[in-house]
Design an enzyme around this catalytic site. Sequence first.
Site, PDB file in Angstrom:
ATOM      1  CG  ASP A 151       1.129   3.106   1.147  1.00 25.60           C
ATOM      2  OD1 ASP A 151       0.671   2.444   2.256  1.00 25.60           O
ATOM      3  OD2 ASP A 151       2.122   3.013   0.535  1.00 25.60           O
ATOM      4  N   GLY A 152      -0.689   4.821   3.551  1.00 27.21           N
ATOM      5  CA  GLY A 152      -0.371   5.576   4.604  1.00 27.21           C
ATOM      6  C   GLY A 152      -1.261   5.954   5.736  1.00 27.21           C
TER       7      GLY A 152
ATOM      8  CD  GLU B 203       1.847  11.643 -18.246  1.00 24.94           C
ATOM      9  OE1 GLU B 203       2.676  12.029 -17.490  1.00 24.94           O
ATOM     10  OE2 GLU B 203       2.206  11.128 -19.474  1.00 24.94           O
TER      11      GLU B 203
ATOM     12  NE  ARG C 186       2.762   3.204  -2.998  1.00 23.92           N
ATOM     13  CZ  ARG C 186       2.859   1.813  -2.896  1.00 23.92           C
ATOM     14  NH1 ARG C 186       3.088   1.247  -4.148  1.00 23.92           N
ATOM     15  NH2 ARG C 186       2.855   1.372  -1.729  1.00 23.92           N
TER      16      ARG C 186
ATOM     17  CD  GLU D 116       0.613  -9.557  -3.379  1.00 23.22           C
ATOM     18  OE1 GLU D 116       0.007  -8.465  -3.747  1.00 23.22           O
ATOM     19  OE2 GLU D 116       0.722 -10.673  -4.143  1.00 23.22           O
ATOM     20  CG  ASN D 117      -3.183  -5.627   1.582  1.00 27.67           C
ATOM     21  OD1 ASN D 117      -4.018  -4.725   0.950  1.00 27.67           O
ATOM     22  ND2 ASN D 117      -2.117  -5.225   1.720  1.00 27.67           N
ATOM     23  CD1 TRP D 118      -5.445 -12.566   0.584  1.00 29.90           C
ATOM     24  CD2 TRP D 118      -6.804 -12.351   2.395  1.00 29.90           C
ATOM     25  NE1 TRP D 118      -6.749 -12.266   0.102  1.00 29.90           N
ATOM     26  CE2 TRP D 118      -7.781 -12.048   1.156  1.00 29.90           C
ATOM     27  CE3 TRP D 118      -7.694 -12.487   3.456  1.00 29.90           C
ATOM     28  CZ2 TRP D 118      -9.117 -12.183   1.259  1.00 29.90           C
ATOM     29  CZ3 TRP D 118      -8.878 -12.265   3.695  1.00 29.90           C
ATOM     30  CH2 TRP D 118      -9.695 -12.080   2.257  1.00 29.90           C
TER      31      TRP D 118
ATOM     32  NE  ARG E 151      -1.399  -1.126  10.561  1.00 29.92           N
ATOM     33  CZ  ARG E 151      -0.599  -0.584   9.640  1.00 29.92           C
ATOM     34  NH1 ARG E 151       0.668   0.024  10.026  1.00 29.92           N
ATOM     35  NH2 ARG E 151      -0.919  -0.714   8.288  1.00 29.92           N
TER      36      ARG E 151
ATOM     37  CB  SER F 190       2.348  -2.112  -4.356  1.00 30.87           C
ATOM     38  OG  SER F 190       3.455  -1.551  -3.834  1.00 30.87           O
TER      39      SER F 190
ATOM     40  NE  ARG G  12       3.562   4.974   5.884  1.00 27.78           N
ATOM     41  CZ  ARG G  12       3.944   4.931   4.514  1.00 27.78           C
ATOM     42  NH1 ARG G  12       4.829   5.977   4.081  1.00 27.78           N
ATOM     43  NH2 ARG G  12       3.134   4.501   3.738  1.00 27.78           N
TER      44      ARG G  12
HETATM   45  C1  FPP Z   1      -2.527   1.419   2.829  1.00 27.93           C
HETATM   46  O1  FPP Z   1      -2.431   1.955   4.338  1.00 27.93           O
HETATM   47  C2  FPP Z   1      -3.948   1.169   2.879  1.00 27.93           C
HETATM   48  C3  FPP Z   1      -4.508  -0.078   2.843  1.00 27.93           C
HETATM   49  C4  FPP Z   1      -3.838  -1.353   2.999  1.00 27.93           C
HETATM   50  C5  FPP Z   1      -5.837  -0.266   2.687  1.00 27.93           C
HETATM   51  C6  FPP Z   1      -6.833   0.975   2.017  1.00 27.93           C
HETATM   52  C7  FPP Z   1      -7.937   0.856   2.834  1.00 27.93           C
HETATM   53  C8  FPP Z   1      -8.723   1.895   2.841  1.00 27.93           C
HETATM   54  C9  FPP Z   1      -8.577   3.180   2.507  1.00 27.93           C
HETATM   55  C10 FPP Z   1     -10.014   1.518   3.737  1.00 27.93           C
HETATM   56  C11 FPP Z   1     -10.755   0.599   2.983  1.00 27.93           C
HETATM   57  C12 FPP Z   1     -11.388   1.132   1.685  1.00 27.93           C
HETATM   58  C13 FPP Z   1     -12.646   0.892   1.449  1.00 27.93           C
HETATM   59  C14 FPP Z   1     -13.130   1.157  -0.109  1.00 27.93           C
HETATM   60  C15 FPP Z   1     -13.789   0.549   2.205  1.00 27.93           C
HETATM   61  P1  FPP Z   1      -1.054   1.198   5.047  1.00 27.93           P
HETATM   62  O2  FPP Z   1      -1.784   0.495   6.144  1.00 27.93           O
HETATM   63  O3  FPP Z   1      -0.180   0.350   4.280  1.00 27.93           O
HETATM   64  O4  FPP Z   1      -0.343   2.313   5.740  1.00 27.93           O
HETATM   65  P2  FPP Z   1       1.191   2.317   6.261  1.00 27.93           P
HETATM   66  O5  FPP Z   1       2.089   1.994   4.796  1.00 27.93           O
HETATM   67  O6  FPP Z   1       1.492   3.920   6.651  1.00 27.93           O
HETATM   68  O7  FPP Z   1       1.281   1.377   7.060  1.00 27.93           O
END
Ligand code: FPP
Length: 227
Positions: free
Chosen positions: A16-17, A194, A175, A63-65, A29, A183, A20
């Site tokens: 995550d992140g 752990e 995380r 949910e990312n869709w 982004r 999530s 940001r």
């Molecule tokens: C969270 O950051 C990350 C994701 C939604 C996806 C994770 C994906 C990758 C690291 C790249 C793709 C992976 C592979 C294996 C090819 P966020 O966008 O939610 O960050 P934010 O909370 O700071 O906005």
Amino acid sequence: MSGEGQSARHVAIIMDGNGRWAKRKHLPRAMGHRKGVEAVRELVRSLQDTSLECLTLYAFSSENWKRPEDEVDDLMNLMRKFIKSDLPEFIANDVKLHIIGDWQGLAPDIVAMLENALEQTAKGSRTLAVALNYGSQAEIVHAAQLAAADGEITEDSLAAHLYTAALPPLDLLIRTSGEVRLSNFLLWQAAYAEMIFTDVLWPDFTPRHLFDALDQFAGRERRFGGR
Ligand code: FPP
């Protein structure tokens, strides 16, 4: 390398992140996600320096869709590129790919690339499990339905139908980015795991952070409900 004490076999990470990280650097982004993939690559390379049999990464949730279409497209394109560029390295480094989630629901070309990657890495000894179009509650419902169709629903029969059935038990869940929630990730599997929540944003997460987490894990006393 992890130190004295128990060695983790299976670590899962909620990456995550990315957004940001990009925002702090006044970058789009998409750049955060790109750097995020580089962090994934370095981490997979470092697996051979750890005790780990399996690393599971939450790459795309069901949910990312809901994210804007151009961001979803961007993540899917990164996926395509990543499989293409890193598959030879997986094979060379004995990494076995495993996918958890409803990945057959992704674009047909990605499904075909993944099928090929699964086949070509099948003999690997360390597993990289990638969660794609994954949601834990849906996984549990699906497993329960399959278990019921087979006979009785028990903890064992349900677990045998989870996407993770072939993986070692989850030891540690990490995380990044300071958020403290699961999530909808590995809810069943995390029952006795752990947990480590770190403020590091995913693109800044390095193998050193993983080794530190494994050291922390080695020093923790696990009770599994006992005392
Ligand atoms: C969270 O950051 C990350 C994701 C939604 C996806 C994770 C994906 C990758 C690291 C790249 C793709 C992976 C592979 C294996 C090819 P966020 O966008 O939610 O960050 P934010 O909370 O700071 O906005």
